[in-house]
Design an enzyme around this catalytic site. Structure first.
Site, PDB file in Angstrom:
ATOM      1  N   PRO A   1       1.943  -6.834   2.881  1.00 14.69           N
ATOM      2  CA  PRO A   1       3.147  -6.250   3.468  1.00 14.69           C
ATOM      3  C   PRO A   1       2.894  -4.992   4.285  1.00 14.69           C
ATOM      4  O   PRO A   1       2.040  -4.172   3.955  1.00 14.69           O
ATOM      5  CB  PRO A   1       4.026  -5.943   2.253  1.00 14.69           C
ATOM      6  CG  PRO A   1       3.112  -5.886   1.102  1.00 14.69           C
ATOM      7  CD  PRO A   1       1.983  -6.810   1.417  1.00 14.69           C
ATOM      8  N   ASN A   2       3.638  -4.920   5.370  1.00 19.14           N
ATOM      9  CA  ASN A   2       3.699  -3.775   6.273  1.00 19.14           C
ATOM     10  C   ASN A   2       2.461  -3.595   7.154  1.00 19.14           C
ATOM     11  O   ASN A   2       2.451  -2.737   8.026  1.00 19.14           O
ATOM     12  CB  ASN A   2       4.003  -2.475   5.520  1.00 19.14           C
ATOM     13  CG  ASN A   2       5.328  -2.545   4.798  1.00 19.14           C
ATOM     14  OD1 ASN A   2       6.325  -2.936   5.393  1.00 19.14           O
ATOM     15  ND2 ASN A   2       5.340  -2.218   3.524  1.00 19.14           N
TER      16      ASN A   2
ATOM     17  N   ARG B   1       2.739   2.558  12.330  1.00 22.93           N
ATOM     18  CA  ARG B   1       3.106   3.014  10.987  1.00 22.93           C
ATOM     19  C   ARG B   1       2.141   4.094  10.498  1.00 22.93           C
ATOM     20  O   ARG B   1       0.948   3.845  10.334  1.00 22.93           O
ATOM     21  CB  ARG B   1       3.052   1.839  10.005  1.00 22.93           C
ATOM     22  CG  ARG B   1       3.332   2.247   8.573  1.00 22.93           C
ATOM     23  CD  ARG B   1       3.087   1.091   7.615  1.00 22.93           C
ATOM     24  NE  ARG B   1       3.227   1.533   6.244  1.00 22.93           N
ATOM     25  CZ  ARG B   1       2.542   1.046   5.232  1.00 22.93           C
ATOM     26  NH1 ARG B   1       1.672   0.076   5.425  1.00 22.93           N
ATOM     27  NH2 ARG B   1       2.724   1.501   4.013  1.00 22.93           N
TER      28      ARG B   1
ATOM     29  N   TYR C   1      -3.062   5.414   8.395  1.00 28.76           N
ATOM     30  CA  TYR C   1      -3.583   4.067   8.627  1.00 28.76           C
ATOM     31  C   TYR C   1      -4.316   3.896   9.956  1.00 28.76           C
ATOM     32  O   TYR C   1      -4.859   2.824  10.222  1.00 28.76           O
ATOM     33  CB  TYR C   1      -2.445   3.045   8.535  1.00 28.76           C
ATOM     34  CG  TYR C   1      -1.792   3.054   7.177  1.00 28.76           C
ATOM     35  CD1 TYR C   1      -2.469   2.556   6.064  1.00 28.76           C
ATOM     36  CD2 TYR C   1      -0.521   3.580   6.994  1.00 28.76           C
ATOM     37  CE1 TYR C   1      -1.881   2.576   4.813  1.00 28.76           C
ATOM     38  CE2 TYR C   1       0.070   3.602   5.738  1.00 28.76           C
ATOM     39  CZ  TYR C   1      -0.619   3.103   4.654  1.00 28.76           C
ATOM     40  OH  TYR C   1      -0.045   3.129   3.408  1.00 28.76           O
TER      41      TYR C   1
ATOM     42  N   ASN D   1      -6.483  -7.553   2.014  1.00 30.84           N
ATOM     43  CA  ASN D   1      -5.823  -6.263   1.964  1.00 30.84           C
ATOM     44  C   ASN D   1      -4.414  -6.531   1.448  1.00 30.84           C
ATOM     45  O   ASN D   1      -3.531  -6.920   2.211  1.00 30.84           O
ATOM     46  CB  ASN D   1      -5.779  -5.588   3.334  1.00 30.84           C
ATOM     47  CG  ASN D   1      -5.163  -4.207   3.267  1.00 30.84           C
ATOM     48  OD1 ASN D   1      -4.475  -3.869   2.311  1.00 30.84           O
ATOM     49  ND2 ASN D   1      -5.400  -3.408   4.292  1.00 30.84           N
TER      50      ASN D   1
ATOM     51  N   ALA E   1       0.763  -2.789  -0.500  1.00 30.69           N
ATOM     52  CA  ALA E   1       1.439  -2.266  -1.687  1.00 30.69           C
ATOM     53  C   ALA E   1       1.401  -3.229  -2.872  1.00 30.69           C
ATOM     54  O   ALA E   1       1.556  -2.806  -4.022  1.00 30.69           O
ATOM     55  CB  ALA E   1       2.879  -1.895  -1.351  1.00 30.69           C
TER      56      ALA E   1
ATOM     57  N   GLU F   1     -11.712  -6.881  -1.884  1.00 26.85           N
ATOM     58  CA  GLU F   1     -10.465  -6.125  -1.772  1.00 26.85           C
ATOM     59  C   GLU F   1     -10.688  -5.052  -0.712  1.00 26.85           C
ATOM     60  O   GLU F   1     -11.715  -4.381  -0.703  1.00 26.85           O
ATOM     61  CB  GLU F   1     -10.116  -5.485  -3.113  1.00 26.85           C
ATOM     62  CG  GLU F   1      -8.861  -4.654  -3.089  1.00 26.85           C
ATOM     63  CD  GLU F   1      -8.571  -3.976  -4.425  1.00 26.85           C
ATOM     64  OE1 GLU F   1      -7.648  -3.135  -4.448  1.00 26.85           O
ATOM     65  OE2 GLU F   1      -9.262  -4.245  -5.414  1.00 26.85           O
TER      66      GLU F   1
ATOM     67  N   HIS G   1      -8.872  -1.859   1.795  1.00 26.52           N
ATOM     68  CA  HIS G   1      -7.777  -0.923   2.067  1.00 26.52           C
ATOM     69  C   HIS G   1      -8.166   0.003   3.207  1.00 26.52           C
ATOM     70  O   HIS G   1      -9.303   0.489   3.253  1.00 26.52           O
ATOM     71  CB  HIS G   1      -7.439  -0.078   0.837  1.00 26.52           C
ATOM     72  CG  HIS G   1      -7.018  -0.889  -0.327  1.00 26.52           C
ATOM     73  ND1 HIS G   1      -5.758  -1.447  -0.415  1.00 26.52           N
ATOM     74  CD2 HIS G   1      -7.697  -1.283  -1.431  1.00 26.52           C
ATOM     75  CE1 HIS G   1      -5.678  -2.145  -1.552  1.00 26.52           C
ATOM     76  NE2 HIS G   1      -6.835  -2.059  -2.174  1.00 26.52           N
TER      77      HIS G   1
ATOM     78  N   ARG H   1      -4.687   9.190  -2.891  1.00 24.91           N
ATOM     79  CA  ARG H   1      -3.276   9.215  -2.550  1.00 24.91           C
ATOM     80  C   ARG H   1      -2.429   9.402  -3.812  1.00 24.91           C
ATOM     81  O   ARG H   1      -2.922   9.817  -4.847  1.00 24.91           O
ATOM     82  CB  ARG H   1      -2.917   7.939  -1.790  1.00 24.91           C
ATOM     83  CG  ARG H   1      -3.703   7.877  -0.455  1.00 24.91           C
ATOM     84  CD  ARG H   1      -3.286   6.785   0.427  1.00 24.91           C
ATOM     85  NE  ARG H   1      -1.870   6.918   0.784  1.00 24.91           N
ATOM     86  CZ  ARG H   1      -1.176   5.942   1.320  1.00 24.91           C
ATOM     87  NH1 ARG H   1      -1.732   4.762   1.552  1.00 24.91           N
ATOM     88  NH2 ARG H   1       0.093   6.119   1.633  1.00 24.91           N
TER      89      ARG H   1
END
Length: 147
Positions: free
Chosen positions: A10-11, A18, A23, A75, A78, A99, A101, A108
């Site tokens: 998502p996103n 964004r 990012y 990725n 969230a 995985e 990111h 964070r």
């Protein structure tokens, strides 16, 4: 030649606009294009898929073997911190995966520190921005070559 699935959650379709301070300025399209080029240079095919829907991501994972996918770069966005269903899908198909990111999730907010995927992934790449995708493709190629 092996097929590699680059799966984005998502996103990530909003990359480039964004929170560029977190990012980066690269769009998902440019990241996917570069990743596909790297895979092709190594003699493999990279197929990219992005969805904001957990159900669609699960469906794509379930169908990966039938589509000839031998390795997954994921990725989860969230969903990293919330989705036991995606974890179960990955365990169910037993497809090796990395995985990935863009940001360093450990640096964070506290709620981003836990991942439902790290302990079942071949490896984790985090915090290197769009360059992390290039490294993930190179790592996937190495994994495929050692199998």
């Amino acid at each position: 030649m092996a097929r590699v699935l680059l799966l984005n959650g998502p996103n990530l379709n909003l990359l480039g606009s964004r929170e560029p301070g977190v990012y980066g300025a690269d769009t998902l399209e440019s990241i996917e294009k570069r990743a596909a080029e790297l895979a092709r240079e190594a003699g493999h095919e990279l197929v990219a898929f992005q969805s904001n829907s957990e159900a669609e991501l699960i469906g794509r994972i379930h169908g990966a073997a039938a589509d000839g996918i031998r390795f997954l770069i994921f990725n989860p966005g969230a969903f990293t911190h919330t989705s036991i269903a995606l974890r179960d899908a990955l365990l169910g198909v037993r497809l090796p995966f990395l995985e990935l990111h863009l940001s360093n999730t450990k640096a964070r907010e506290a709620f981003r520190h836990h991942s439902y995927f790290s302990d079942i992934a071949v490896g984790v790449i985090a915090g290197l921005g769009a360059f992390g995708y290039e490294l993930a493709v190179r790592a996937a190629v190495r994994q495929l070559e050692t199998k």
